[in-house]
Design a protein around this motif. Structure first.
Motif, PDB file in Angstrom:
ATOM      1  N   LEU A   1       1.460  -1.229  -0.028  1.00  0.00           N
ATOM      2  CA  LEU A   1       0.136   0.294  -0.305  1.00  0.00           C
ATOM      3  C   LEU A   1       0.867   1.013  -0.092  1.00  0.00           C
ATOM      4  CD1 LEU A   1      -2.563  -0.358   2.592  1.00  0.00           C
ATOM      5  CD2 LEU A   1      -3.013  -0.229  -0.459  1.00  0.00           C
ATOM      6  N   GLU A   2       2.109   1.688   0.653  1.00  0.00           N
ATOM      7  CA  GLU A   2       2.758   2.789   0.780  1.00  0.00           C
ATOM      8  C   GLU A   2       4.521   2.546  -0.412  1.00  0.00           C
ATOM      9  OE1 GLU A   2       1.615   5.132   2.179  1.00  0.00           O
ATOM     10  OE2 GLU A   2       0.239   4.120   3.452  1.00  0.00           O
ATOM     11  N   PRO A   3       4.287   3.248  -1.131  1.00  0.00           N
ATOM     12  CA  PRO A   3       4.042   4.623  -1.266  1.00  0.00           C
ATOM     13  C   PRO A   3       2.481   4.156  -2.059  1.00  0.00           C
ATOM     14  CG  PRO A   3       5.874   4.570  -2.678  1.00  0.00           C
ATOM     15  CD  PRO A   3       5.705   3.190  -1.982  1.00  0.00           C
ATOM     16  N   THR A   4       1.877   5.245  -2.199  1.00  0.00           N
ATOM     17  CA  THR A   4       0.188   5.364  -3.010  1.00  0.00           C
ATOM     18  C   THR A   4       0.829   5.890  -3.841  1.00  0.00           C
ATOM     19  OG1 THR A   4       0.141   7.703  -1.802  1.00  0.00           O
ATOM     20  CG2 THR A   4      -1.041   5.750  -0.677  1.00  0.00           C
ATOM     21  N   PRO A   5      -0.202   5.622  -4.954  1.00  0.00           N
ATOM     22  CA  PRO A   5       0.235   5.872  -6.278  1.00  0.00           C
ATOM     23  C   PRO A   5       0.071   7.861  -6.759  1.00  0.00           C
ATOM     24  CG  PRO A   5      -1.807   4.720  -6.396  1.00  0.00           C
ATOM     25  CD  PRO A   5      -0.871   5.031  -4.779  1.00  0.00           C
ATOM     26  N   ARG A   6       0.945   8.324  -7.505  1.00  0.00           N
ATOM     27  CA  ARG A   6       1.636   9.744  -7.417  1.00  0.00           C
ATOM     28  C   ARG A   6       0.100   9.889  -8.867  1.00  0.00           C
ATOM     29  NH1 ARG A   6       7.285  10.462  -7.695  1.00  0.00           N
ATOM     30  NH2 ARG A   6       7.385   8.434  -8.579  1.00  0.00           N
ATOM     31  N   ILE A   7      -0.503   9.748  -9.140  1.00  0.00           N
ATOM     32  CA  ILE A   7      -1.201   9.725 -10.874  1.00  0.00           C
ATOM     33  C   ILE A   7      -2.505   8.811 -10.202  1.00  0.00           C
ATOM     34  CG2 ILE A   7       0.938   9.564 -12.091  1.00  0.00           C
ATOM     35  CD1 ILE A   7       0.742   6.731 -12.884  1.00  0.00           C
ATOM     36  N   PRO A   8      -3.320   9.890 -11.315  1.00  0.00           N
ATOM     37  CA  PRO A   8      -4.375   8.625 -10.911  1.00  0.00           C
ATOM     38  C   PRO A   8      -5.120   7.171 -11.303  1.00  0.00           C
ATOM     39  CG  PRO A   8      -4.900  10.364 -12.312  1.00  0.00           C
ATOM     40  CD  PRO A   8      -3.698  10.745 -12.382  1.00  0.00           C
ATOM     41  N   MET A   9      -6.134   7.306 -10.490  1.00  0.00           N
ATOM     42  CA  MET A   9      -5.549   5.518 -10.569  1.00  0.00           C
ATOM     43  C   MET A   9      -6.806   4.703 -10.290  1.00  0.00           C
ATOM     44  SD  MET A   9      -2.757   2.637  -9.590  1.00  0.00           S
ATOM     45  CE  MET A   9      -3.145   0.881  -9.736  1.00  0.00           C
ATOM     46  N   MET A  10      -7.177   3.517 -11.131  1.00  0.00           N
ATOM     47  CA  MET A  10      -8.580   2.953 -10.583  1.00  0.00           C
ATOM     48  C   MET A  10      -8.331   1.749 -10.966  1.00  0.00           C
ATOM     49  SD  MET A  10     -11.408   2.615 -14.362  1.00  0.00           S
ATOM     50  CE  MET A  10     -12.188   4.227 -13.714  1.00  0.00           C
ATOM     51  N   LEU A  11      -9.426   0.515 -10.056  1.00  0.00           N
ATOM     52  CA  LEU A  11      -8.942  -0.416  -9.557  1.00  0.00           C
ATOM     53  C   LEU A  11     -10.600  -0.988  -9.438  1.00  0.00           C
ATOM     54  CD1 LEU A  11      -8.125  -0.125  -5.592  1.00  0.00           C
ATOM     55  CD2 LEU A  11      -6.058  -0.149  -7.802  1.00  0.00           C
ATOM     56  N   HIS A  12     -10.163  -2.518 -10.429  1.00  0.00           N
ATOM     57  CA  HIS A  12     -11.081  -3.395 -10.547  1.00  0.00           C
ATOM     58  C   HIS A  12     -11.310  -4.508  -9.491  1.00  0.00           C
ATOM     59  CE1 HIS A  12     -12.656  -0.761 -14.011  1.00  0.00           C
ATOM     60  NE2 HIS A  12     -11.363  -1.080 -14.625  1.00  0.00           N
ATOM     61  N   TRP A  13     -12.268  -4.481  -9.336  1.00  0.00           N
ATOM     62  CA  TRP A  13     -12.252  -5.411  -8.010  1.00  0.00           C
ATOM     63  C   TRP A  13     -13.367  -6.587  -8.155  1.00  0.00           C
ATOM     64  CZ3 TRP A  13      -8.101  -6.560  -5.569  1.00  0.00           C
ATOM     65  CH2 TRP A  13      -7.641  -6.121  -5.142  1.00  0.00           C
ATOM     66  N   GLY A  14     -13.353  -8.415  -8.418  1.00  0.00           N
ATOM     67  CA  GLY A  14     -14.357  -8.977  -8.427  1.00  0.00           C
ATOM     68  C   GLY A  14     -15.077  -9.231  -7.113  1.00  0.00           C
TER      69      GLY A  14
END
Length: 223
Positions: free
Chosen positions: A149-162
């Motif tokens: 989890l760390e460090p966290t994204p510095r750019i836009p991020m999208m997550l898809h989960w089932g």
């Protein structure tokens, strides 16, 4: 549409392969396709081909080459066990260097995004946090993200989960958005691997909706 092999060189001098799929006409942007534990197999090549059909200059780097050059597995039990074993040997620092090299290879198209699946979904998160040269990243069922989890994204991020993913709990799926509130998270009424149309895990309705959302996200950040 069929792609071609390209030889890539990471910043530390490591050389490895990538599969490149080029659109007809002008590219709208570049996209790096990050594979599951099965390497750049026929499914990952078909994903790159589809992105090229949608106008992207797409590359699927062989990010397992540092531990197993030319990895191209199927989906049998032995393939799964081998992929899982190799995954544990991957060093994130080297992986990010390789992903950055892939990004540079398609930067001629303009801005570059990442779309990763399973192991590649986790790699998308890691690269969004530690890497350079990318405008946005998308993760499909990156079940190991809660461990990095760390460090966290510095750019836009999208997550898809089932939401019925057998590899990670719903509680764990919520953690990335807790530490990075700007992250866009979507849940689907299915399990792990729902985008892979070569496996029984495939869920067409979820895959289509996730694809629609991904293309809109890429269009927003790569245009």
């Amino acid at each position: 549409m069929s792609g071609e092999r390209m030889r890539l060189t990471a910043a530390d001098g490591f050389e490895f392969d990538g599969y490149v799929a080029r659109p007809q006409g002008k590219s709208r942007a570049g996209v790096v396709i990050l594979p599951e534990i099965f390497g750049v197999n026929s499914h990952m090549r078909s994903v790159a081909d589809r992105y090229a059909e949608w106008g992207y200059l797409a590359i699927a780097p062989s990010v397992f080459d540092r531990v197993e050059p030319g990895l191209d597995l199927g989906y049998g039990d032995d393939d799964v066990r081998k992929g899982q074993a190799l995954m544990k040997l991957i060093d994130w620092d080297g992986a990010v260097l390789d992903i950055e090299a892939a990004g540079r290879a398609v930067a001629e198209a303009g801005k570059v995004g990442i779309v990763g699946f399973c192991w590649g979904g986790t790699a998308a998160w890691v690269t969004a946090a530690r890497g350079k040269g990318f405008a946005c990243a998308v993760s499909y069922y990156g079940n190991a993200i809660p461990t990095v989890l760390e460090p966290t994204p510095r750019i836009p991020m999208m997550l898809h989960w089932g939401e019925r993913d057998h590899l990670v709990s719903k509680e764990k799926m919520l953690e990335p958005a807790r530490v990075a509130p700007a992250t866009i998270v979507h849940f689907y009424a299915t399990g792990h691997g729902f985008n892979c149309d070569q496996r029984d895990l495939y869920h067409a309705e979820s895959a289509a909706l996730a694809q629609q959302r991904t293309l809109a996200f890429l269009d927003e950040h790569l245009a």
